[in-house]
Write an enzyme that holds these catalytic residues in place. Structure first.
Site, mmCIF file in Angstrom:
data_model
loop_
_atom_site.group_PDB
_atom_site.id
_atom_site.type_symbol
_atom_site.label_atom_id
_atom_site.label_comp_id
_atom_site.label_asym_id
_atom_site.label_seq_id
_atom_site.Cartn_x
_atom_site.Cartn_y
_atom_site.Cartn_z
ATOM 1 N N CYS A 117 3.051 -27.428 7.864
ATOM 2 C CA CYS A 117 3.014 -27.507 9.320
ATOM 3 C C CYS A 117 3.143 -28.950 9.790
ATOM 4 O O CYS A 117 2.578 -29.860 9.168
ATOM 5 C CB CYS A 117 1.697 -26.944 9.853
ATOM 6 S SG CYS A 117 1.580 -25.166 9.688
ATOM 7 N N ARG A 425 3.549 -17.631 6.402
ATOM 8 C CA ARG A 425 3.008 -18.555 5.398
ATOM 9 C C ARG A 425 1.532 -18.291 5.139
ATOM 10 O O ARG A 425 1.029 -18.637 4.065
ATOM 11 C CB ARG A 425 3.162 -20.020 5.865
ATOM 12 C CG ARG A 425 4.575 -20.535 5.822
ATOM 13 C CD ARG A 425 4.605 -22.032 6.095
ATOM 14 N NE ARG A 425 3.444 -22.650 5.508
ATOM 15 C CZ ARG A 425 2.591 -23.456 6.145
ATOM 16 N NH1 ARG A 425 2.799 -23.773 7.385
ATOM 17 N NH2 ARG A 425 1.549 -23.945 5.531
#
Ligand code: UD1
Length: 446
Positions: A117, A425
């Site tokens: 991220c 994810r």
């Protein structure tokens, strides 16, 4: 371009089950490189970060066998490579755990700088400090980009020998604490890690390694002590036995927290199973401040303690203030989800983000749904509105994506969430799980 489509405004109701923790399993899988026997890991979440970890293990030469859903037998006995394939390392932040694990195993490791991220600058100086304290030489491999600017492309670690040492971290870092444990577990002598992080996933990594024969104490406190051991063969109880050790990944604190907030935001009544209640303390307290009922209750079969989150249908909720901090404080990974809830309470809430500077990209998306939020240099002020409306929004990162789901579930009308690969994810079967408690939510492949 897959997307989630949510018809909001449905009250969530029923039982939901938490999977194994993403933040733990992404360290446990690299940790298998330190074992001198095969092992079986169960309660592995079905998420793309796990797929990447398993692919890296296979590429390094490990044998990975899926025994059943969520259970893998892993043998790293034949691993010879010490280089993590760059394209895989770049796909997720946690690939840096392969650095600590390979260094501990082979005294050499090469990995590209991790991806994951985009939450702002993600330094690894504390990881390198730990590796160097144990005797490793660290080399930052630089490259020049198209603008002529030098950037760090990869890290190489090398050690003749690893010696136990005192490691005092300058910042409380989950990643550096995990990596220090991985690199020190087989080092000769005693390692003391001070100012370490105390998250449940750190305790889980220590429990796993101890279960396989390591000597780690103090995990879950600010000081961890490791007595290096040259081989990890599983514990003595199994000596002479052909049975493999089976380890179950700790339940996901953040997934459980996400379900708690989703229940609150939809004025629902949800029983969350497979959760460790004391991991949820700070999240539960913030929800209670908002007027949400959060209780520990026994499951119907009396086999476990669950968390029940409920709000009566027409009840208005109150604002609260959040400051993200390392565990046991309010987790940064729950900040966007909680913000989605605070958009629809009566009054003003303040959020202070102390871990990642760039964790407010979701604000623009929530505004599309009618939220009233102002951002400050390290926080946000949320002015509650009576309700949100559906819109086309983007999952800017994993937890921002979870916030969009919560907002969509609570909003009137249709919400379309794009870029859902971020959500994949970290959330296992999220659509099926939420549909199971009454969400009108579809996964659409375009
Ligand atoms: C952090 C969170 C973790 C969360 C994850 C993904 C904390 C303490 N950690 O873990 O709960 O799951 O993000 O959102 O809440 N830092 C340095 N040098 C380093 C390493 C870190 O300065 O070498 C700083 C970071 O910039 C950050 C802080 O330390 O401000 C915490 O980072 P760290 O815990 O290492 O990050 P993660 O392991 O990704």
């Amino acid at each position: 371009m897959d997307k989630f489509v949510i018809e909001g405004g449905k009250r969530l109701k029923g039982d939901i089950y938490v999977s194994g923790a993403k933040n733990s399993v992404v360290a446990l899988l690299p940790a298998t490189l330190l074992l001198d026997v095969p092992c079986v890991i169960e309660n592995v979440p079905d998420i793309s970060d796990v797929e990447i970890c398993l692919t890296i293990l296979r590429e390094l030469g490990a044998s990975v066998e899926k025994l059943r859903e969520g259970t893998y037998r892993i043998s790293t006995l034949d691993v010879t490579s010490t280089e993590v394939p760059a394209e895989l390392a770049r796909k997720m932040r946690a690939s840096y755990y392969f650095l600590g694990a390979l260094l501990g195993r082979s005294h050499r490791a090469v990995a590209a700088m991790p991806g994951g991220c985009n939450l702002g600058e993600r330094p690894i100086d504390q990881h390198l400090l730990a590796f160097e304290a144990l005797g490793a030489e660290t080399t930052l491999i630089k490259k020049i980009d198209n603008d002529g600017t030098a950037y760090i492309d990869a890290v190489e670690l090398k050690a003749e020998h690893l010696y136990g040492s005192n490691i005092s971290l300058n910042v409380v870092s989950v990643g550096a604490t995990m990596n220090a444990i991985l690199a020190a577990v087989k080092a000769e002598g005693i390692t003391v890690i001070e100012n370490c992080a105390r998250e449940p996933h750190i305790v889980d990594l220590a429990n796993f390694l101890n279960y396989m024969g390591a000597h780690i104490s103090g995990a879950g406190t600010h000081k961890i002590t490791i007595e290096g051991t040259p081989v990890l063969l599983g514990n003595d109880a199994l000596e002479g036995s052909v049975e493999e050790r089976i380890y179950s990944v700790v339940p996901d604190q953040i997934e459980a927290g996400t379900f708690m907030v989703a229940a609150a935001a939809t004025r629902g009544d949800v029983l969350i199973h497979g959760v460790i209640p004391h991991h949820m303390k700070d999240i539960a307290e913030r929800l209670q401040e908002c007027g949400v009922t959060v209780e520990e209750v026994e499951s119907a079969d009396r086999q476990e303690v669950c968390i029940r989150v409920s709000v009566s249908e027409n009840r208005r909720l109150h604002p609260t203030n959040i400051k993200t901090e390392p565990y046991p404080g309010f987790p940064t990974d729950m900040q966007p989800q909680m913000a989605a809830l605070l958009c629809i309470v009566d009054g003003q809430s303040n959020i202070s983000e102390q871990v990642w500077e760039d964790r407010f990209r979701y604000v623009a998306e929530l505004r599309r749904m009618g939220a009233h939020i102002n951002t400050t240099h390290d926080g946000a002020i949320i002015f509650g509105v009576p309700g949100l409306h559906g819109a086309r929004v983007k999952a800017c990162d994993l937890r921002a994506g979870a916030a969009m789901i919560i907002a969509g579930l609570a909003a009137e009308g249709t919400t379309e969430i794009t870029d859902i690969y971020h959500i994949e994810r970290g959330y296992s079967h999220i659509v099926d799980k939420l549909r199971g408690i009454g969400a009108d939510m579809k996964w659409i492949s375009e």
